[in-house]
Design a protein around this motif. Structure first.
Motif, short mmCIF file in Angstrom:
data_model
loop_
_atom_site.label_atom_id
_atom_site.label_comp_id
_atom_site.label_asym_id
_atom_site.label_seq_id
_atom_site.Cartn_x
_atom_site.Cartn_y
_atom_site.Cartn_z
N UNK A 41 40.44 46.17 30.75
CA UNK A 41 41.59 46.72 31.47
C UNK A 41 42.06 45.81 32.61
N UNK A 42 41.20 44.94 33.10
CA UNK A 42 41.54 44.07 34.22
C UNK A 42 41.73 42.62 33.83
N UNK A 54 42.53 32.82 37.77
CA UNK A 54 42.50 34.21 38.20
C UNK A 54 41.53 34.38 39.37
N UNK A 55 42.01 35.00 40.44
CA UNK A 55 41.15 35.36 41.57
C UNK A 55 40.80 36.83 41.44
N UNK A 56 39.52 37.13 41.40
CA UNK A 56 39.02 38.49 41.26
C UNK A 56 38.31 38.91 42.54
N UNK A 57 38.57 40.13 42.98
CA UNK A 57 37.77 40.72 44.06
C UNK A 57 37.09 41.97 43.52
N UNK A 58 35.78 42.09 43.77
CA UNK A 58 35.04 43.27 43.36
C UNK A 58 34.52 44.02 44.57
N UNK A 153 43.23 40.21 40.44
CA UNK A 153 42.60 41.39 39.84
C UNK A 153 41.57 41.95 40.81
N UNK A 154 41.57 43.26 40.99
CA UNK A 154 40.57 43.93 41.82
C UNK A 154 39.77 44.88 40.94
N UNK A 182 52.13 39.63 43.24
CA UNK A 182 53.02 40.47 42.43
C UNK A 182 52.60 40.39 40.96
N UNK A 183 52.47 41.53 40.32
CA UNK A 183 51.97 41.57 38.95
C UNK A 183 50.47 41.74 38.86
N UNK A 184 49.78 41.67 39.99
CA UNK A 184 48.33 41.85 40.00
C UNK A 184 47.95 43.30 39.79
N UNK A 185 46.68 43.53 39.42
CA UNK A 185 46.24 44.88 39.10
C UNK A 185 44.89 45.22 39.74
#
Length: 226
Positions: A41-42, A54-58, A153-154, A182-185
């Motif tokens: 989903x992410x 892609x930069x991801x934060x968890x 992505x978060x 913008x467009x991030x989820x």
């Protein structure tokens, strides 16, 4: 710390926290939940939108399962992922060494990467591979600040809104909204009404998706381009 090791329905481990009286991952399948909620989903959504860096934060490094699966995904598809996370209550070495994810995930580097993610220095950038950079801080979510539009992505994987309501507020989601390109989820396992409302009040466009085994729905919240 009061962490009890349990086997979930897909054979992978989850932990039960006596402090928070909740599991870290679904008892209906830890790996299948993480793949469904966060990877598909992410990350897969972001990749399908054309993102290759892609930069991801968890929210909450926890067992390290989400980060491990994200690293495998990056290498499988030749992406560049920068993975950022916080964890105020790190899982002790004697506990994470017992987790069986590396034995179940079909990836020859699983054990090596999993241990590296846990053992690497805090607050220091770690190059896990040419496809995956990793940075973790031993702090809570309230202590971190983001540059505007710095994340793609978060993974919002905190304990539930009933247990940690302060992490599911409009104020927290507004911080995330400003951090996203913008467009991030943002993806999360909780589809509670109060969570949807707080996300919308923070500016997100919220979509309810089919959930993994044992759960009807999950949420994906997007920062829509205007």
């Amino acid at each position: 710390m009061g962490l009890n090791l349990e086997i979930s329905a897909d054979g992978s481990h989850t932990l039960f926290s006596e402090r928070f009286q909740e599991h870290y991952h679904s008892i209906n399948g830890a790996i299948q939940e993480s793949m469904h909620v966060f990877i598909h989903a992410g990350l897969e959504y972001s990749r399908n939108m054309g993102k290759t860096n892609i930069v991801v934060f968890e929210t909450g490094f926890g067992t390290g399962l989400n980060a491990l699966l994200a690293c495998r995904f990056a290498e499988e598809y030749g992406l560049r992922i920068r993975y950022l996370t916080v964890e105020p209550h790190p899982v002790p070495v004697e506990v994470y060494q017992q987790l069986n994810y590396s034995k179940i995930i079909n990836w020859e580097r699983a054990s090596e990467v999993f241990l590296q993610l846990h053992r690497c220095d805090w607050s220091t950038r770690n190059s896990v591979s040419e496809h995956f950079d990793f940075l973790k801080w031993p702090i809570g979510l309230e202590e971190i600040s983001f540059d505007d539009e710095s994340v793609d992505v978060i993974f919002h994987d905190a304990f539930s809104p009933d247990t940690q309501p302060e992490l599911w507020s409009e104020m927290v989601f507004a911080k995330f909204f400003h951090a996203l390109h913008p467009g991030g989820v943002l993806t999360t396992y909780s589809s509670k009404g109060s969570v949807k409302q707080a996300l919308r009040e923070a500016g997100f466009t919220v979509t309810r998706l089919k959930g993994p085994a044992g759960k009807r729905h999950i949420l994906r919240a997007a920062k829509i381009r205007y």
